[in-house]
Design a protein around this motif. Sequence first.
Motif, PDB file in Angstrom:
ATOM      1  N   TRP A  70       0.656   0.567  -1.713  1.00 41.63           N
ATOM      2  CA  TRP A  70      -0.713   0.574  -2.230  1.00 41.63           C
ATOM      3  C   TRP A  70      -1.612   1.379  -1.300  1.00 41.63           C
ATOM      4  O   TRP A  70      -2.384   2.220  -1.750  1.00 41.63           O
ATOM      5  N   TYR A  71      -1.502   1.122  -0.003  1.00 39.71           N
ATOM      6  CA  TYR A  71      -2.327   1.844   0.977  1.00 39.71           C
ATOM      7  C   TYR A  71      -2.040   3.344   0.959  1.00 39.71           C
ATOM      8  O   TYR A  71      -2.959   4.157   1.089  1.00 39.71           O
ATOM      9  N   ALA A  72      -0.783   3.733   0.810  1.00 36.99           N
ATOM     10  CA  ALA A  72      -0.443   5.166   0.776  1.00 36.99           C
ATOM     11  C   ALA A  72      -1.230   5.856  -0.333  1.00 36.99           C
ATOM     12  O   ALA A  72      -1.834   6.911  -0.122  1.00 36.99           O
ATOM     13  N   LYS A  73      -1.243   5.234  -1.515  1.00 32.39           N
ATOM     14  CA  LYS A  73      -1.978   5.827  -2.648  1.00 32.39           C
ATOM     15  C   LYS A  73      -3.488   5.751  -2.417  1.00 32.39           C
ATOM     16  O   LYS A  73      -4.204   6.720  -2.647  1.00 32.39           O
ATOM     17  N   GLU A  74      -3.952   4.628  -1.936  1.00 32.19           N
ATOM     18  CA  GLU A  74      -5.385   4.390  -1.721  1.00 32.19           C
ATOM     19  C   GLU A  74      -5.985   5.355  -0.695  1.00 32.19           C
ATOM     20  O   GLU A  74      -7.111   5.799  -0.839  1.00 32.19           O
ATOM     21  N   LEU A  75      -5.214   5.661   0.348  1.00 29.46           N
ATOM     22  CA  LEU A  75      -5.745   6.471   1.456  1.00 29.46           C
ATOM     23  C   LEU A  75      -5.403   7.958   1.335  1.00 29.46           C
ATOM     24  O   LEU A  75      -5.631   8.722   2.269  1.00 29.46           O
ATOM     25  N   GLY A  76      -4.839   8.355   0.186  1.00 22.44           N
ATOM     26  CA  GLY A  76      -4.585   9.775  -0.037  1.00 22.44           C
ATOM     27  C   GLY A  76      -3.253  10.287   0.484  1.00 22.44           C
ATOM     28  O   GLY A  76      -3.083  11.489   0.707  1.00 22.44           O
ATOM     29  N   TYR A  77      -2.301   9.388   0.683  1.00 25.63           N
ATOM     30  CA  TYR A  77      -0.964   9.766   1.149  1.00 25.63           C
ATOM     31  C   TYR A  77       0.072   9.494   0.070  1.00 25.63           C
ATOM     32  O   TYR A  77       1.211   9.129   0.370  1.00 25.63           O
ATOM     33  N   GLY A  78      -0.304   9.666  -1.178  1.00 29.78           N
ATOM     34  CA  GLY A  78       0.570   9.351  -2.301  1.00 29.78           C
ATOM     35  C   GLY A  78       1.928  10.017  -2.243  1.00 29.78           C
ATOM     36  O   GLY A  78       2.936   9.421  -2.626  1.00 29.78           O
ATOM     37  N   GLU A  79       1.979  11.245  -1.716  1.00 26.88           N
ATOM     38  CA  GLU A  79       3.265  11.946  -1.637  1.00 26.88           C
ATOM     39  C   GLU A  79       4.182  11.312  -0.591  1.00 26.88           C
ATOM     40  O   GLU A  79       5.377  11.580  -0.572  1.00 26.88           O
ATOM     41  N   GLU A  80       3.627  10.462   0.279  1.00 23.01           N
ATOM     42  CA  GLU A  80       4.421   9.773   1.298  1.00 23.01           C
ATOM     43  C   GLU A  80       4.665   8.304   0.942  1.00 23.01           C
ATOM     44  O   GLU A  80       5.134   7.529   1.778  1.00 23.01           O
ATOM     45  N   GLU A  81       4.349   7.919  -0.286  1.00 25.45           N
ATOM     46  CA  GLU A  81       4.448   6.507  -0.680  1.00 25.45           C
ATOM     47  C   GLU A  81       5.822   5.910  -0.403  1.00 25.45           C
ATOM     48  O   GLU A  81       5.934   4.780   0.086  1.00 25.45           O
ATOM     49  N   GLU A  82       6.881   6.651  -0.691  1.00 24.79           N
ATOM     50  CA  GLU A  82       8.238   6.148  -0.485  1.00 24.79           C
ATOM     51  C   GLU A  82       8.486   5.857   0.998  1.00 24.79           C
ATOM     52  O   GLU A  82       9.019   4.810   1.364  1.00 24.79           O
ATOM     53  N   TYR A  83       8.073   6.790   1.842  1.00 20.62           N
ATOM     54  CA  TYR A  83       8.236   6.614   3.295  1.00 20.62           C
ATOM     55  C   TYR A  83       7.461   5.387   3.777  1.00 20.62           C
ATOM     56  O   TYR A  83       7.992   4.551   4.518  1.00 20.62           O
ATOM     57  N   TRP A  84       6.203   5.288   3.366  1.00 23.62           N
ATOM     58  CA  TRP A  84       5.371   4.147   3.773  1.00 23.62           C
ATOM     59  C   TRP A  84       6.025   2.838   3.313  1.00 23.62           C
ATOM     60  O   TRP A  84       6.127   1.880   4.072  1.00 23.62           O
ATOM     61  N   GLY A  85       6.465   2.811   2.056  1.00 18.90           N
ATOM     62  CA  GLY A  85       7.049   1.591   1.506  1.00 18.90           C
ATOM     63  C   GLY A  85       8.323   1.175   2.217  1.00 18.90           C
ATOM     64  O   GLY A  85       8.494   0.001   2.566  1.00 18.90           O
ATOM     65  N   ILE A  86       9.216   2.126   2.448  1.00 23.87           N
ATOM     66  CA  ILE A  86      10.490   1.798   3.106  1.00 23.87           C
ATOM     67  C   ILE A  86      10.245   1.340   4.547  1.00 23.87           C
ATOM     68  O   ILE A  86      10.889   0.406   5.033  1.00 23.87           O
ATOM     69  N   THR A  87       9.281   1.958   5.209  1.00 28.03           N
ATOM     70  CA  THR A  87       8.923   1.524   6.565  1.00 28.03           C
ATOM     71  C   THR A  87       8.455   0.070   6.537  1.00 28.03           C
ATOM     72  O   THR A  87       8.864  -0.739   7.381  1.00 28.03           O
ATOM     73  N   GLY A  88       7.622  -0.263   5.562  1.00 28.38           N
ATOM     74  CA  GLY A  88       7.167  -1.651   5.422  1.00 28.38           C
ATOM     75  C   GLY A  88       8.310  -2.594   5.117  1.00 28.38           C
ATOM     76  O   GLY A  88       8.397  -3.694   5.667  1.00 28.38           O
ATOM     77  N   LEU A  89       9.221  -2.157   4.262  1.00 28.41           N
ATOM     78  CA  LEU A  89      10.370  -2.986   3.876  1.00 28.41           C
ATOM     79  C   LEU A  89      11.241  -3.324   5.091  1.00 28.41           C
ATOM     80  O   LEU A  89      11.711  -4.447   5.243  1.00 28.41           O
ATOM     81  N   LEU A  90      11.427  -2.365   5.973  1.00 27.33           N
ATOM     82  CA  LEU A  90      12.361  -2.529   7.089  1.00 27.33           C
ATOM     83  C   LEU A  90      11.698  -2.959   8.408  1.00 27.33           C
ATOM     84  O   LEU A  90      12.391  -3.133   9.411  1.00 27.33           O
ATOM     85  N   HIS A  91      10.386  -3.159   8.412  1.00 28.41           N
ATOM     86  CA  HIS A  91       9.685  -3.338   9.689  1.00 28.41           C
ATOM     87  C   HIS A  91      10.164  -4.523  10.522  1.00 28.41           C
ATOM     88  O   HIS A  91      10.101  -4.485  11.740  1.00 28.41           O
ATOM     89  N   ASP A  92      10.656  -5.584   9.894  1.00 29.29           N
ATOM     90  CA  ASP A  92      11.116  -6.765  10.639  1.00 29.29           C
ATOM     91  C   ASP A  92      12.636  -6.935  10.558  1.00 29.29           C
ATOM     92  O   ASP A  92      13.145  -8.050  10.665  1.00 29.29           O
ATOM     93  N   ILE A  93      13.362  -5.850  10.411  1.00 26.92           N
ATOM     94  CA  ILE A  93      14.807  -5.936  10.164  1.00 26.92           C
ATOM     95  C   ILE A  93      15.549  -6.793  11.186  1.00 26.92           C
ATOM     96  O   ILE A  93      16.488  -7.492  10.856  1.00 26.92           O
ATOM     97  N   ASP A  94      15.108  -6.778  12.438  1.00 26.74           N
ATOM     98  CA  ASP A  94      15.829  -7.505  13.489  1.00 26.74           C
ATOM     99  C   ASP A  94      15.269  -8.898  13.760  1.00 26.74           C
ATOM    100  O   ASP A  94      15.822  -9.638  14.570  1.00 26.74           O
ATOM    101  N   TYR A  95      14.179  -9.274  13.096  1.00 27.14           N
ATOM    102  CA  TYR A  95      13.465 -10.497  13.481  1.00 27.14           C
ATOM    103  C   TYR A  95      14.237 -11.785  13.176  1.00 27.14           C
ATOM    104  O   TYR A  95      14.234 -12.714  13.981  1.00 27.14           O
TER     105      TYR A  95
END
Length: 194
Positions: free
Chosen positions: A36-61
């Motif tokens: 949502w933030y990627a689209k909201e802040l004008g980084y729509g072309e990076e939405e996939e990257y932003w989303g996957i980063t969010g998905l994996l951010h706590d992978i080791d927790y």
Amino acid sequence: MTSNITREAAYELLKQYNKEPFHIQHALTVEGVLRWYAKELGYGEEEEYWGITGLLHDIDYELYPEEHCKKAPELLSTGGVGEDMIYSICSHAYGICSDVEPKHQMEKVLFAADELTGLIWSAALMRPSKSTMDMELKSLKKKFKDKRFAAGCSRDVIKEGADRLGWELDELLEKTLEAMRSCEEAVAEAMNNI
């Protein structure tokens, strides 16, 4: 910023190290919020990257809570995640258990929104609807000010996140609440399919 791992592969990687529904739900929520933030802040072309980063951010927790963000690079690189995304993921816990500083706008959003999504979800669960859909900003602000409520969600980290973005705290709270509304249904549906 482009991702060198597909969303499907990232989700499988997440589930390899995370079995607890709570951790999977948090990962899916942060993914949706970052998209949502990627689209909201004008980084729509990076939405996939932003989303996957969010998905994996706590992978080791879940498996390595004492080594959070220390074990992540190994798990991520073994899973085919590129160095730029590994940096972004490790930056979300800057000053807590990582010395990797958030620099890119997405990293700053992840740093700010990660703790906040936990606070918002805790507040939503207290509501009769158990949802963010009918939550108002003033209600969220009241919960934010109550240090005993969701005490594990650091208000200092959330405030620092707003500062790093150059936003007022209210702006961060309002935007993240809206971002969570945007993905709540999809996250619930994904959790039903686990």
